[in-house]
Design a protein around this motif. Structure first.
Motif, PDB file in Angstrom:
ATOM      1  N   ARG A   1      21.482  71.846  17.601  1.00  0.00           N
ATOM      2  CA  ARG A   1      22.799  71.645  16.998  1.00  0.00           C
ATOM      3  C   ARG A   1      22.744  70.700  15.808  1.00  0.00           C
ATOM      4  O   ARG A   1      23.791  70.368  15.232  1.00  0.00           O
ATOM      5  CB  ARG A   1      23.773  71.144  18.062  1.00  0.00           C
ATOM      6  CG  ARG A   1      23.992  72.183  19.163  1.00  0.00           C
ATOM      7  CD  ARG A   1      24.717  71.672  20.377  1.00  0.00           C
ATOM      8  NE  ARG A   1      24.706  72.692  21.430  1.00  0.00           N
ATOM      9  CZ  ARG A   1      24.959  72.447  22.708  1.00  0.00           C
ATOM     10  NH1 ARG A   1      25.255  71.220  23.102  1.00  0.00           N
ATOM     11  NH2 ARG A   1      24.920  73.434  23.609  1.00  0.00           N
TER      12      ARG A   1
ATOM     13  N   ARG B   1      21.858  76.424  13.406  1.00  0.00           N
ATOM     14  CA  ARG B   1      21.677  76.281  14.858  1.00  0.00           C
ATOM     15  C   ARG B   1      20.596  77.230  15.382  1.00  0.00           C
ATOM     16  O   ARG B   1      20.873  78.175  16.123  1.00  0.00           O
ATOM     17  CB  ARG B   1      23.007  76.506  15.581  1.00  0.00           C
ATOM     18  CG  ARG B   1      24.021  75.432  15.232  1.00  0.00           C
ATOM     19  CD  ARG B   1      25.414  75.689  15.780  1.00  0.00           C
ATOM     20  NE  ARG B   1      25.502  75.437  17.210  1.00  0.00           N
ATOM     21  CZ  ARG B   1      26.619  75.003  17.815  1.00  0.00           C
ATOM     22  NH1 ARG B   1      27.695  74.731  17.096  1.00  0.00           N
ATOM     23  NH2 ARG B   1      26.662  74.834  19.109  1.00  0.00           N
TER      24      ARG B   1
ATOM     25  N   LEU C   1      22.005  76.286  25.844  1.00  0.00           N
ATOM     26  CA  LEU C   1      23.207  77.009  25.453  1.00  0.00           C
ATOM     27  C   LEU C   1      23.692  77.914  26.573  1.00  0.00           C
ATOM     28  O   LEU C   1      24.872  77.869  26.953  1.00  0.00           O
ATOM     29  CB  LEU C   1      22.940  77.836  24.195  1.00  0.00           C
ATOM     30  CG  LEU C   1      24.062  78.785  23.744  1.00  0.00           C
ATOM     31  CD1 LEU C   1      25.320  78.006  23.385  1.00  0.00           C
ATOM     32  CD2 LEU C   1      23.592  79.646  22.577  1.00  0.00           C
TER      33      LEU C   1
ATOM     34  N   GLU D   1      19.439  75.925  21.771  1.00  0.00           N
ATOM     35  CA  GLU D   1      19.745  75.840  20.352  1.00  0.00           C
ATOM     36  C   GLU D   1      19.593  74.404  19.874  1.00  0.00           C
ATOM     37  O   GLU D   1      19.697  73.456  20.655  1.00  0.00           O
ATOM     38  CB  GLU D   1      21.171  76.324  20.074  1.00  0.00           C
ATOM     39  CG  GLU D   1      22.243  75.479  20.738  1.00  0.00           C
ATOM     40  CD  GLU D   1      23.654  75.858  20.300  1.00  0.00           C
ATOM     41  OE1 GLU D   1      23.781  76.728  19.425  1.00  0.00           O
ATOM     42  OE2 GLU D   1      24.611  75.267  20.827  1.00  0.00           O
TER      43      GLU D   1
ATOM     44  N   ASP E   1      19.095  71.935  22.917  1.00  0.00           N
ATOM     45  CA  ASP E   1      20.147  71.895  23.932  1.00  0.00           C
ATOM     46  C   ASP E   1      20.246  73.236  24.644  1.00  0.00           C
ATOM     47  O   ASP E   1      20.113  74.296  24.014  1.00  0.00           O
ATOM     48  CB  ASP E   1      21.499  71.576  23.286  1.00  0.00           C
ATOM     49  CG  ASP E   1      21.542  70.189  22.687  1.00  0.00           C
ATOM     50  OD1 ASP E   1      21.394  69.218  23.445  1.00  0.00           O
ATOM     51  OD2 ASP E   1      21.720  70.073  21.454  1.00  0.00           O
TER      52      ASP E   1
ATOM     53  N   PRO F   1      30.574  76.129  16.163  1.00  0.00           N
ATOM     54  CA  PRO F   1      30.490  75.743  14.752  1.00  0.00           C
ATOM     55  C   PRO F   1      31.862  75.764  14.098  1.00  0.00           C
ATOM     56  O   PRO F   1      32.765  76.478  14.548  1.00  0.00           O
ATOM     57  CB  PRO F   1      29.570  76.819  14.149  1.00  0.00           C
ATOM     58  CG  PRO F   1      28.796  77.354  15.302  1.00  0.00           C
ATOM     59  CD  PRO F   1      29.724  77.287  16.475  1.00  0.00           C
TER      60      PRO F   1
END
Length: 267
Positions: free
Chosen positions: A254, A259, A213, A252, A211, A84
């Protein structure tokens, strides 16, 4: 010491060009027993946690502190995961005690290391923490490698490639699923280290697939993926035992604010 995964023993994309568009980059963390500080990326090591910020407690076990699992500075992410804005540190904790229908209860924090100030020490874990649910302190040796889908290979493509998979295994002894596709062990990005059918979660906010992580695995032991530096050497690792030598997979979204994170377990 660096860790270098041997190249795949055959050229995956030459033998199976259909999987080339599905190639992903992952960072194998290669945790090995050591004495990391909060200045280091680590598995099971101390976290750079601000003294002004309360330590996370398990919402199901009131007053039970969460255990440090992974700390990763952006330099050790090797560009695989976009952090981030203004953040350069990823921290993962979880409650190692039993939960209703879940192995652990995770917490993911992103922060700017330079803004931490005075560092808080982690509180002691409660008595009776299950064996193998908290990693021993390990230094990490990040390594960027390419991998291909194993359990995530689409069924029509698997059906089309299966005869060639079988032929290559018969001729070389190398199995696509276990030796040529997805790297084992604790890793960032890439494909989850599923041991069975995938369980990709959707985001509760936007409904999109999340996604991958991080995979936190019980072990990375697999002769085909053993780093050069570890051949013939007994390495002390994180000493995790998650179920039947399984792993925790963190996902997570995004796209959504904050998130949001979900977890899955696989053995």
């Amino acid at each position: 010491m660096t860790r270098r995964t041997p190249p795949r023993p055959v050229d995956v994309e030459q033998l199976f060009p259909e999987v080339a568009p599905l190639r992903r980059q992952t960072v194998r963390l290669h945790p090995r027993a050591g004495r990391p500080s909060w200045r280091d990326s680590s598995v099971g090591g101390p976290l750079l946690w601000p003294d002004r910020e309360p330590w996370p407690l398990c919402p199901e076990h009131r007053g039970s502190p969460m255990a440090p699992i992974v700390q990763l500075y952006v330099a050790d992410a090797l560009g695989v995961v976009e952090f981030p804005p203004a953040c350069d540190l990823l921290q993962v904790l979880w409650c190692p005690r039993a939960h209703d229908g879940r192995w652990v209860l995770p917490e993911v924090r992103w922060r700017a290391a330079g803004a931490v100030g005075t560092v808080r020490e982690a509180p002691p874990l409660p008595a009776g923490t299950p064996y193998g649910h908290v990693p021993k302190p390990c230094v990490v040796h990040p390594e960027l490698i390419a991998e291909y889908p194993s359990w995530d290979l689409p069924y029509p493509l698997w059906d089309a490639l299966e005869p060639r998979f079988a032929q290559v295994e018969a001729e070389t002894g190398w199995d696509y699923q276990y030796h040529l596709s997805t790297a084992p062990g604790t890793k960032l990005g890439g494909y989850p280290g599923w041991g069975q059918d995938p369980q990709w979660p959707d985001c509760s906010g936007c409904g999109k697939p999340m996604d991958h992580l991080l995979t936190v695995a019980s072990s990375e032991a697999d002769s085909a993926w053993t780093p050069f530096e570890d051949e013939g050497v007994r390495c002390e690792s994180a000493d995790l035992m998650l179920g039947d030598m399984g792993g925790i997979y963190l996902f997570e979204c995004r796209s959504c604010p904050g998130r949001p994170v979900k977890d899955r377990f696989g053995s």
